[in-house]
Every structure is written in C-alpha cells, then in structure tokens.
Design a protein around this motif. Structure first.
Motif, mmCIF file in Angstrom:
data_model
loop_
_atom_site.group_PDB
_atom_site.id
_atom_site.type_symbol
_atom_site.label_atom_id
_atom_site.label_comp_id
_atom_site.label_asym_id
_atom_site.label_seq_id
_atom_site.Cartn_x
_atom_site.Cartn_y
_atom_site.Cartn_z
ATOM 1 N N GLY A 131 53.696 -40.133 -18.681
ATOM 2 C CA GLY A 131 52.994 -40.008 -20.004
ATOM 3 C C GLY A 131 52.774 -41.103 -20.557
ATOM 4 N N PRO A 132 52.093 -41.336 -21.631
ATOM 5 C CA PRO A 132 51.938 -42.654 -22.441
ATOM 6 C C PRO A 132 52.878 -43.315 -22.667
ATOM 7 N N ASN A 133 52.963 -44.843 -22.516
ATOM 8 C CA ASN A 133 53.939 -45.635 -22.875
ATOM 9 C C ASN A 133 53.792 -45.983 -24.357
ATOM 10 N N PRO A 134 54.733 -45.729 -25.215
ATOM 11 C CA PRO A 134 54.860 -46.083 -26.663
ATOM 12 C C PRO A 134 54.772 -47.469 -26.999
ATOM 13 N N ASP A 135 55.132 -48.299 -25.752
ATOM 14 C CA ASP A 135 55.179 -49.770 -26.303
ATOM 15 C C ASP A 135 53.931 -50.425 -25.868
ATOM 16 N N PHE A 136 53.099 -49.845 -25.090
ATOM 17 C CA PHE A 136 51.848 -50.185 -25.051
ATOM 18 C C PHE A 136 50.719 -49.851 -26.008
ATOM 19 N N ALA A 137 49.712 -50.879 -26.058
ATOM 20 C CA ALA A 137 48.498 -50.631 -26.955
ATOM 21 C C ALA A 137 47.696 -49.548 -26.240
ATOM 22 N N GLN A 138 47.352 -48.522 -26.978
ATOM 23 C CA GLN A 138 46.484 -47.313 -26.278
ATOM 24 C C GLN A 138 45.179 -47.189 -27.184
ATOM 25 N N VAL A 139 44.032 -46.846 -26.149
ATOM 26 C CA VAL A 139 42.825 -46.551 -26.696
ATOM 27 C C VAL A 139 42.257 -45.312 -25.673
ATOM 28 N N TYR A 140 41.763 -44.569 -26.492
ATOM 29 C CA TYR A 140 40.809 -43.429 -25.949
ATOM 30 C C TYR A 140 39.605 -43.936 -25.535
ATOM 31 N N VAL A 198 43.017 -56.634 -5.481
ATOM 32 C CA VAL A 198 41.414 -56.797 -5.443
ATOM 33 C C VAL A 198 41.072 -57.865 -6.510
ATOM 34 N N TYR A 199 40.166 -58.827 -5.845
ATOM 35 C CA TYR A 199 39.888 -59.741 -6.884
ATOM 36 C C TYR A 199 38.901 -59.481 -7.816
ATOM 37 N N GLN A 200 39.015 -59.688 -9.238
ATOM 38 C CA GLN A 200 38.507 -59.221 -10.261
ATOM 39 C C GLN A 200 37.834 -60.252 -11.159
ATOM 40 N N PRO A 201 36.540 -60.321 -11.138
ATOM 41 C CA PRO A 201 35.892 -61.351 -12.098
ATOM 42 C C PRO A 201 35.927 -61.101 -13.600
ATOM 43 N N ASP A 202 36.299 -59.803 -13.949
ATOM 44 C CA ASP A 202 36.348 -59.545 -15.483
ATOM 45 C C ASP A 202 37.051 -58.171 -15.528
ATOM 46 N N PRO A 203 38.170 -58.002 -15.205
ATOM 47 C CA PRO A 203 38.955 -56.886 -15.226
ATOM 48 C C PRO A 203 38.877 -55.676 -16.341
ATOM 49 N N ASP A 204 38.883 -56.363 -17.439
ATOM 50 C CA ASP A 204 38.988 -55.275 -18.439
ATOM 51 C C ASP A 204 37.900 -55.787 -19.777
ATOM 52 N N GLY A 205 36.825 -56.518 -19.552
ATOM 53 C CA GLY A 205 35.900 -56.903 -20.419
ATOM 54 C C GLY A 205 36.175 -58.179 -21.345
ATOM 55 N N ARG A 206 37.247 -58.972 -20.992
ATOM 56 C CA ARG A 206 37.307 -60.183 -21.871
ATOM 57 C C ARG A 206 37.059 -61.463 -21.098
ATOM 58 N N GLY A 207 36.215 -61.180 -19.887
ATOM 59 C CA GLY A 207 35.700 -62.345 -19.121
ATOM 60 C C GLY A 207 36.522 -63.436 -18.435
ATOM 61 N N VAL A 208 37.962 -62.805 -18.033
ATOM 62 C CA VAL A 208 38.600 -63.595 -17.263
ATOM 63 C C VAL A 208 39.156 -63.304 -15.853
ATOM 64 N N GLY A 209 38.682 -63.823 -14.939
ATOM 65 C CA GLY A 209 38.876 -63.522 -13.646
ATOM 66 C C GLY A 209 40.180 -63.740 -13.140
ATOM 67 N N VAL A 210 40.607 -62.595 -12.217
ATOM 68 C CA VAL A 210 41.980 -62.478 -11.793
ATOM 69 C C VAL A 210 41.939 -61.604 -10.413
ATOM 70 N N GLN A 211 43.368 -62.012 -9.702
ATOM 71 C CA GLN A 211 43.785 -61.069 -8.783
ATOM 72 C C GLN A 211 44.576 -59.880 -9.091
ATOM 73 N N PHE A 254 37.802 -37.784 -20.143
ATOM 74 C CA PHE A 254 38.553 -38.138 -20.843
ATOM 75 C C PHE A 254 39.154 -39.307 -20.260
ATOM 76 N N MET A 255 39.367 -40.295 -21.277
ATOM 77 C CA MET A 255 39.991 -41.565 -20.671
ATOM 78 C C MET A 255 40.974 -41.992 -21.480
ATOM 79 N N ILE A 269 36.282 -53.806 -27.726
ATOM 80 C CA ILE A 269 35.868 -54.714 -26.410
ATOM 81 C C ILE A 269 36.172 -53.706 -25.426
ATOM 82 N N PHE A 270 37.329 -52.995 -25.297
ATOM 83 C CA PHE A 270 37.624 -52.223 -23.904
ATOM 84 C C PHE A 270 36.986 -51.022 -24.005
ATOM 85 N N ILE A 271 36.542 -50.372 -24.987
ATOM 86 C CA ILE A 271 35.642 -49.219 -25.021
ATOM 87 C C ILE A 271 34.260 -49.520 -24.326
#
Ligand code: FES
Ligand code: CO
Length: 326
Positions: A131-140, A198-211, A254-255, A269-271
């Motif tokens: 189930g969703p974790n209440p300590d995390f920021a959530q967005v539908y 996976v190497y990701q150039p921009d994993p969540d839309g904030r423009g920061v590349g990461v593994q 639904f996500m 940003i994330f949506i």
C-alpha cells in the motif's frame, strides 16, 4: 452475453478518481459491463447502467437526493438498486418486486472509486503489496484512456528493455541497452524481480542523470508496481499501475507515484513527465498485434531479459485469466 472473466470479475477495479464524481451520474465500463456510478449522502454506488423498464441507461438520468432517477419515465432507484418510485403508478399501487437494478460492490479509498462486478476477494481495494507509504510524497497520474487490452498495457509497464528505445533520453539511453540477468521470485501469488540496473538520463523529469536500480512487483493481473532506487543514495520512487479492463481492447490506466525525495517540488513536474511517457507507450501498445496478449509462450520470441513478461503470462494462464488474452 459472454460470461465475465472468472478471475478479474472478483477483483476491485479502479474506475474513477473520487474528486471527479460530483453531482451527475457517470457511465463507466468494467469487463464489458456498463455501470453507472453515483454519489449519495452515504457514499458511492454502482448499478448496472440499465433501467429495467425500457432499457435506457440510468447514466442519462439525474441524481435526486440519495437516489438516481431514470431520464425516460422517472423510475427512481436507491443505491442498493431497489426501485423506490414509479411516478406513473396511481398512488397506493405497490411497486413490482422485479423492478430492480443490479447493484455492484463499490468502495472509495485512496482517492479512487473502485467497483467489483463479482464477489470481492478482499474486503477493501488494495494498492500493491504494502500500500502507499504515508511518509512519501504522493501524486496521482492519469487516468489515461488507452485503446489496448489491459494485459498488453500491464506487460508494457513490466518491460525493462523498452526504456532505452521508447523512452530514450528520459528513462534510458540506447548506448546502455544491455539488461543484467535477473530472476523473478514468486511469493503468495505475487511476482517480484531481483534488482535490474538501468542508466537513466532523466529518471523523473527533473533532468538529472543517474544509475537506477529497478525492482518490479506483480500484485495481481492488472495491478503492478515498480520501485526505483537511485544507486548510491536513499532516494526511492515507487510507481503503482492499476489498469481498469473496460472491455477486451480498451483500458484505463491509473497511476500513483510516491517518492521520499524532492517532496517540495510541484506535482506538475512529475505529472507532465508521466504524460509524455504515456504517449510514447501508447503508440506501441495501441499498435501491437495481436491485440490480445498471447499466453502461449511459443507465440512470440522471448529473451532472458523478458523473464518478467514470461512470468506474467504464465501467471495469467495459471490463474485462468481470459479477458484481454489469447
Ligand atoms: Fe427508465 Fe422508463 S426506461 S423509467
Ligand atoms: Co514505457
């Protein structure tokens, strides 16, 4: 009339965001069943979208008080489907006991309205294994209407080797396309993968590349999730995908995304990032042939990196899901 899918009929399906159901009734579709939703003072209700008098969809009617009134001759039904009023009957005449609408189980939780068109296997709808974790920021995100079979939509979400092609520059880079060997584990009917890097150039839309370190979970045939941990950090991102099988070849996705970092960044940003990814996936899943997901493992070619898709197809086959599969 075709029989409802023996497995999917007993699951809770997300049908609408809670905030979207206000005064007017809403027509939805679950496993090919036309359903009307309406809200009364004691919550949400789901009835078969058909007035027994002359077969008019109740969704064309109005909500009055805690009841729904058919648009054609005003027959009025409560949330249990009982007809409480037939305006054309002379006063004092009993309402025929056959004057009923079929009522379905309907619940509201996690900001979503859920319907089960069979006998619910769980008391309440659930999201993922924890189930969703209440300590995390959530967005539908979504809901997204997709003209593809629900199992095709789910399998696309579970497919790691498309990230470098369909989502190149965002979730992957075609120069880094190799997928490490991983296993799929089964526990309590759910599937879970080892970590996939996976190497990701921009994993969540904030423009920061990461593994990124991915793990996937298949909770039930149309409810899955992925977790991403940024290598060398405690940043974790979960994405839950809940797919409503409307009919055999159309679905609604639904996500719910949750993260323990960048909590103050605006949801938009994330949506908007997810909206782009969805359009990229749409082009693929709406054009796949055959439209229904083949469960015969000889039907398509599979690689080691497709282990999760293979496990998913086996799970559908063994559990007896037929809707949206071939
Ligand atoms: Fe619904 Fe007549 S068709 S009241
Ligand atoms: Co994709």
């Amino acid at each position: 009339m075709t029989a409802l899918d023996p497995v999917l009929k007993d699951l809770w399906h997300p049908v609408m965001m809670s905030a979207a159901l206000t005064g007017a009734p809403a027509a939805i579709e679950v496993l090919g069943e036309k359903v009307v939703l309406f809200r009364s003072s004691d919550g949400v209700h789901a009835l078969k979208d058909l007035c027994i008098h002359r077969g008019v969809p109740l969704s064309l009617g109005k909500v009055r008080g805690d009841e729904i009134v058919c648009a054609y001759h005003g027959w009025t039904y409560n949330g249990c489907g009982t007809c409480t009023r037939i305006p054309s009957l002379p006063q004092g005449t009993a309402i025929p006991s056959k004057a009923r609408a079929v009522a379905y189980a309907c619940k509201e939780t996690y900001g979503i309205i859920w319907v089960c068109v069979g006998n619910p296997v769980t008391e309440m709808p659930e999201i993922g294994l924890r189930g969703p974790n209440p300590d995390f920021a959530q967005v539908y995100m979504g809901p997204y209407e997709i003209s593809a079979a629900a199992p095709r939509v789910v399998e696309n979400f579970l497919d790691v080797s498309h990230l470098m092609y369909v989502h190149e520059g965002m979730l992957g880079d075609s120069e880094y396309s190799e997928i490490n060997d991983y296993r799929v584990h089964e526990a309590d009917g759910a599937l879970r993968t080892d970590i996939i890097e996976v190497y990701q150039p921009d994993p969540d839309g904030r423009g920061v590349g990461v593994q990124s370190l991915y793990t996937y979970e298949v909770y039930h045939p149309v409810s899955v999730s992925l977790s991403k941990q940024i290598a060398g950090s405690d940043d974790i991102f979960h994405l839950y995908l809940l797919v409503l099988p409307k009919n055999e070849t159309s679905s609604v996705a639904f996500m719910l995304m949750e993260r323990n970092y960048a909590k103050d960044e605006p949801d938009e940003i994330f949506i908007s990032f997810q909206d782009i990814l969805l359009e990229q996936d749409r082009l693929i899943v709406e054009n796949q042939k055959p439209e229904l997901l083949p469960l015969d493992l000889q039907a398509e070619l599979h690689l080691k990196c497709d282990r999760l898709a293979i496990a998913y197809r086996k799970m559908l086959k063994e559990s007896g899901v037929t809707f949206g599969t071939a």
